[in-house]
Design a protein around this motif. Structure first.
Motif, PDB file in Angstrom:
ATOM      1  N   ASN A 175      58.728 -14.971 -92.961  1.00  0.00           N
ATOM      2  CA  ASN A 175      59.566 -15.359 -91.835  1.00  0.00           C
ATOM      3  C   ASN A 175      61.011 -14.998 -92.177  1.00  0.00           C
ATOM      4  N   PRO A 176      61.485 -13.873 -91.674  1.00  0.00           N
ATOM      5  CA  PRO A 176      62.812 -13.392 -92.094  1.00  0.00           C
ATOM      6  C   PRO A 176      63.924 -14.391 -91.820  1.00  0.00           C
ATOM      7  N   LEU A 177      63.812 -15.116 -90.725  1.00  0.00           N
ATOM      8  CA  LEU A 177      64.882 -16.083 -90.437  1.00  0.00           C
ATOM      9  C   LEU A 177      64.884 -17.197 -91.472  1.00  0.00           C
ATOM     10  N   ALA A 178      63.675 -17.634 -91.875  1.00  0.00           N
ATOM     11  CA  ALA A 178      63.614 -18.687 -92.900  1.00  0.00           C
ATOM     12  C   ALA A 178      64.239 -18.175 -94.197  1.00  0.00           C
ATOM     13  N   SER A 179      63.991 -16.907 -94.531  1.00  0.00           N
ATOM     14  CA  SER A 179      64.586 -16.353 -95.751  1.00  0.00           C
ATOM     15  C   SER A 179      66.106 -16.338 -95.640  1.00  0.00           C
ATOM     16  N   MET A 180      66.613 -16.004 -94.457  1.00  0.00           N
ATOM     17  CA  MET A 180      68.075 -16.000 -94.281  1.00  0.00           C
ATOM     18  C   MET A 180      68.618 -17.408 -94.452  1.00  0.00           C
ATOM     19  N   VAL A 181      67.929 -18.369 -93.860  1.00  0.00           N
ATOM     20  CA  VAL A 181      68.402 -19.757 -93.939  1.00  0.00           C
ATOM     21  C   VAL A 181      68.411 -20.225 -95.392  1.00  0.00           C
ATOM     22  N   LYS A 182      67.369 -19.830 -96.139  1.00  0.00           N
ATOM     23  CA  LYS A 182      67.294 -20.287 -97.530  1.00  0.00           C
ATOM     24  C   LYS A 182      68.128 -19.416 -98.467  1.00  0.00           C
ATOM     25  N   GLY A 183      68.714 -18.353 -97.935  1.00  0.00           N
ATOM     26  CA  GLY A 183      69.537 -17.481 -98.775  1.00  0.00           C
ATOM     27  C   GLY A 183      68.718 -16.680 -99.765  1.00  0.00           C
ATOM     28  N   GLU A 184      67.456 -16.336 -99.401  1.00  0.00           N
ATOM     29  CA  GLU A 184      66.642 -15.507-100.303  1.00  0.00           C
ATOM     30  C   GLU A 184      67.013 -14.046-100.046  1.00  0.00           C
ATOM     31  N   ILE A 185      67.794 -13.503-100.981  1.00  0.00           N
ATOM     32  CA  ILE A 185      68.434 -12.223-100.692  1.00  0.00           C
ATOM     33  C   ILE A 185      67.458 -11.046-100.641  1.00  0.00           C
ATOM     34  N   VAL A 186      66.494 -10.995-101.575  1.00  0.00           N
ATOM     35  CA  VAL A 186      65.627  -9.807-101.622  1.00  0.00           C
ATOM     36  C   VAL A 186      64.823  -9.627-100.328  1.00  0.00           C
ATOM     37  N   PRO A 187      64.122 -10.673 -99.849  1.00  0.00           N
ATOM     38  CA  PRO A 187      63.417 -10.460 -98.571  1.00  0.00           C
ATOM     39  C   PRO A 187      64.362 -10.158 -97.414  1.00  0.00           C
ATOM     40  N   VAL A 188      65.568 -10.718 -97.458  1.00  0.00           N
ATOM     41  CA  VAL A 188      66.533 -10.433 -96.382  1.00  0.00           C
ATOM     42  C   VAL A 188      66.906  -8.948 -96.411  1.00  0.00           C
ATOM     43  N   ILE A 189      67.100  -8.416 -97.617  1.00  0.00           N
ATOM     44  CA  ILE A 189      67.430  -6.988 -97.733  1.00  0.00           C
ATOM     45  C   ILE A 189      66.272  -6.144 -97.202  1.00  0.00           C
ATOM     46  N   PHE A 190      65.065  -6.514 -97.594  1.00  0.00           N
ATOM     47  CA  PHE A 190      63.885  -5.739 -97.179  1.00  0.00           C
ATOM     48  C   PHE A 190      63.802  -5.701 -95.651  1.00  0.00           C
ATOM     49  N   PHE A 191      63.951  -6.857 -95.032  1.00  0.00           N
ATOM     50  CA  PHE A 191      63.858  -6.919 -93.575  1.00  0.00           C
ATOM     51  C   PHE A 191      64.989  -6.112 -92.923  1.00  0.00           C
ATOM     52  N   SER A 192      66.192  -6.239 -93.482  1.00  0.00           N
ATOM     53  CA  SER A 192      67.338  -5.539 -92.886  1.00  0.00           C
ATOM     54  C   SER A 192      67.179  -4.023 -92.990  1.00  0.00           C
ATOM     55  N   LEU A 193      66.638  -3.570 -94.138  1.00  0.00           N
ATOM     56  CA  LEU A 193      66.412  -2.124 -94.299  1.00  0.00           C
ATOM     57  C   LEU A 193      65.487  -1.617 -93.196  1.00  0.00           C
ATOM     58  N   LEU A 194      64.384  -2.344 -92.981  1.00  0.00           N
ATOM     59  CA  LEU A 194      63.425  -1.904 -91.967  1.00  0.00           C
ATOM     60  C   LEU A 194      64.032  -2.002 -90.566  1.00  0.00           C
ATOM     61  N   PHE A 195      64.753  -3.085 -90.323  1.00  0.00           N
ATOM     62  CA  PHE A 195      65.348  -3.275 -88.996  1.00  0.00           C
ATOM     63  C   PHE A 195      66.304  -2.122 -88.686  1.00  0.00           C
ATOM     64  N   GLY A 196      67.143  -1.814 -89.677  1.00  0.00           N
ATOM     65  CA  GLY A 196      68.104  -0.717 -89.497  1.00  0.00           C
ATOM     66  C   GLY A 196      67.380   0.591 -89.256  1.00  0.00           C
ATOM     67  N   PHE A 197      66.312   0.797 -90.028  1.00  0.00           N
ATOM     68  CA  PHE A 197      65.574   2.043 -89.904  1.00  0.00           C
ATOM     69  C   PHE A 197      64.956   2.167 -88.507  1.00  0.00           C
ATOM     70  N   PHE A 198      64.376   1.074 -88.006  1.00  0.00           N
ATOM     71  CA  PHE A 198      63.721   1.176 -86.707  1.00  0.00           C
ATOM     72  C   PHE A 198      64.713   1.221 -85.550  1.00  0.00           C
ATOM     73  N   ILE A 199      65.941   0.831 -85.803  1.00  0.00           N
ATOM     74  CA  ILE A 199      66.950   1.041 -84.749  1.00  0.00           C
ATOM     75  C   ILE A 199      67.067   2.544 -84.473  1.00  0.00           C
ATOM     76  N   THR A 200      67.005   3.327 -85.563  1.00  0.00           N
ATOM     77  CA  THR A 200      67.144   4.785 -85.354  1.00  0.00           C
ATOM     78  C   THR A 200      65.972   5.344 -84.546  1.00  0.00           C
ATOM     79  N   ARG A 201      64.885   4.606 -84.480  1.00  0.00           N
ATOM     80  CA  ARG A 201      63.713   5.057 -83.727  1.00  0.00           C
ATOM     81  C   ARG A 201      63.679   4.499 -82.296  1.00  0.00           C
ATOM     82  N   ALA A 202      64.575   3.566 -82.008  1.00  0.00           N
ATOM     83  CA  ALA A 202      64.532   2.915 -80.689  1.00  0.00           C
ATOM     84  C   ALA A 202      64.961   3.908 -79.600  1.00  0.00           C
TER      85      ALA A 202
END
Ligand code: ASP
Length: 409
Positions: free
Chosen positions: A136-163
């Protein structure tokens, strides 16, 4: 006073150190520990406040700006290659020094007297790997778990280029806007860095007098010499050879970040300053710095890797255990993994040593031996971690043919 910010931070460091020493001499440590330390805590909280939104917006906007999947892949590969090579160089430096200086041989440390409390999950490296993927990416953000947040952000950014079209542009602009705002936050907080650094240093010095260093003197010296070799010889050589970058010019450009890393002992708390100085003073583009620096702060820890290796060998020597070649190689590999897995927060490296001790069958209580001097070594290794991140960002920017670098030869 119209001093440059890095000078102000430097004076903050010195004054904090002097106040800490005076408080020990004249016995007013309590005042420093109870009151002055509050300023440091406020400063750290302010930095931590902006980390998650900064990382998310920085990675999404830069990955979305990188554009093609091909460029994204190339940058990721370059970054990972740089992280692995520099961490291995650091570990080999630590391994060599620990075998030459032999800091643990004959050390009188009252073995077994002070087992340290370790988090139960410290050594489960498999879990750390799985934890990269957030459920749950939002839960990771809330808990400040940086590695999963980075992973999600990388994918999110990447798929923006595909939108598809209107959204692609709107989303990219939105995250660029958030990033811009987070950088304004950063610049505001940076103004208070001299004060924050002053309070943090005063607190550390008031808490740890020079007495704790004596029995562990040669261990500390080994780590410090290793860190110096890596920071002053290995990384500058890489800068010169691979990027045609002036090491001293880069050092001057990022001094504020390095001093903040020293006083906070946290690469992630320092990240806002690191991004700011690499962009503004070294001239690295937003695309590269926004992607490479948050990633580097989280997984590229040369100083930590070197320290892990020296500490494990020191513990073996102190217990009179001779490590075979295979065990030494195991130390190298696990030190690399432990430095990748260590969170970018104070003392993370100390906790991760358990992974190495388990892998080579050394007593886990060994961590207790080096606890007393961990803070000061943490401050130094964190500065080296941040220095390596900035070197990596500039080398990668140069290899991408960036024209606006201000630190070129
Ligand atoms: N404090 C270090 C950092 O944030 C990690 C460590 O403990 O080695 O970079």
């Amino acid at each position: 006073m119209n001093l440059q910010i890095h000078w102000k931070i430097f004076f903050g460091l010195c004054l904090g150190f002097i106040l800490g020493i005076l408080s020990r001499i004249f016995g007013f440590q309590e005042i420093v520990l109870n009151y002055v330390s509050v300023i440091g805590t406020v400063f750290l909280r302010a930095l931590r406040m902006i980390i998650v939104p900064l990382i998310v917006s920085s990675i999404i906007s830069s990955v979305a700006g990188i554009g093609s999947a091909e460029r994204f892949g190339r940058l990721s590969l370059k970054a990972l290659f740089y992280y692995v090579i520099t961490s291995l160089l650091a570990i080999v430096t630590g391994l060599t020094l620990a075998n030459v200086i032999k800091p643990g041989v004959g050390a009188q440390l009252g073995l077994g007297a002070q087992p340290v409390e370790l988090p139960a999950d410290a050594a489960k490296f498999g879990d750390i790997l799985l934890g990269i993927i957030p459920t749950n990416p939002l839960a990771s953000m809330v808990k400040g778990e940086i590695v999963p947040v980075i992973f999600f952000s990388l994918l999110f950014g990447f798929f923006i280029t595909r939108a598809s079209d209107p959204y692609k542009d709107q989303l990219r602009k939105f995250f660029q806007g958030v990033f811009e705002v987070m950088m304004l936050f950063t610049q505001f907080i940076i103004r208070f860095t001299p004060l924050g650094v002053f309070a943090l240093l005063a607190e550390v010095t008031a808490k740890n007098g020079p007495g704790v260093f004596i029995p562990l003197g040669s261990y500390m010296l080994t780590v410090v010499i290793g860190l110096m070799i890596h920071a002053c010889i290995t990384l500058p050589a890489l800068l010169l050879l691979t990027g045609g970058i002036k090491p001293f010019a880069l050092f001057k450009a990022v001094t504020s970040a390095l001093m903040t890393a020293f006083s906070t002992a946290s690469s992630s708390a320092t990240l806002p300053l690191t991004i700011d100085s690499v962009r503004k003073n070294a001239g690295v583009s937003c695309d590269v710095s926004g992607f490479v620096l948050p990633l580097g702060a989280t997984i590229n820890m040369d100083g930590t890797a070197l320290y892990e290796c020296v500490a494990a060998i020191f513990i073996a020597q102190a217990y009179g255990i001779e490590l075979s070649l295979v065990q030494q190689i195991t130390v190298v590999v696990t030190a690399l993994l432990a430095s990748v897995g260590a969170a970018a927060v104070p003392m993370a490296g100390l906790v991760m040593i358990v992974i190495i001790l388990r892998a080579v069958g050394l007593p886990l209580e060994g961590v207790g031996l080096i606890l007393a001097v961990d803070r000061i070594l943490d401050m130094m290794r964190t500065s080296v971690n941040v220095w390596s991140d900035t070197c990596g960002a500039v080398i990668i920017a140069r290899s991408e043919g960036e024209k606006n670098l201000k630190v070129k030869r």
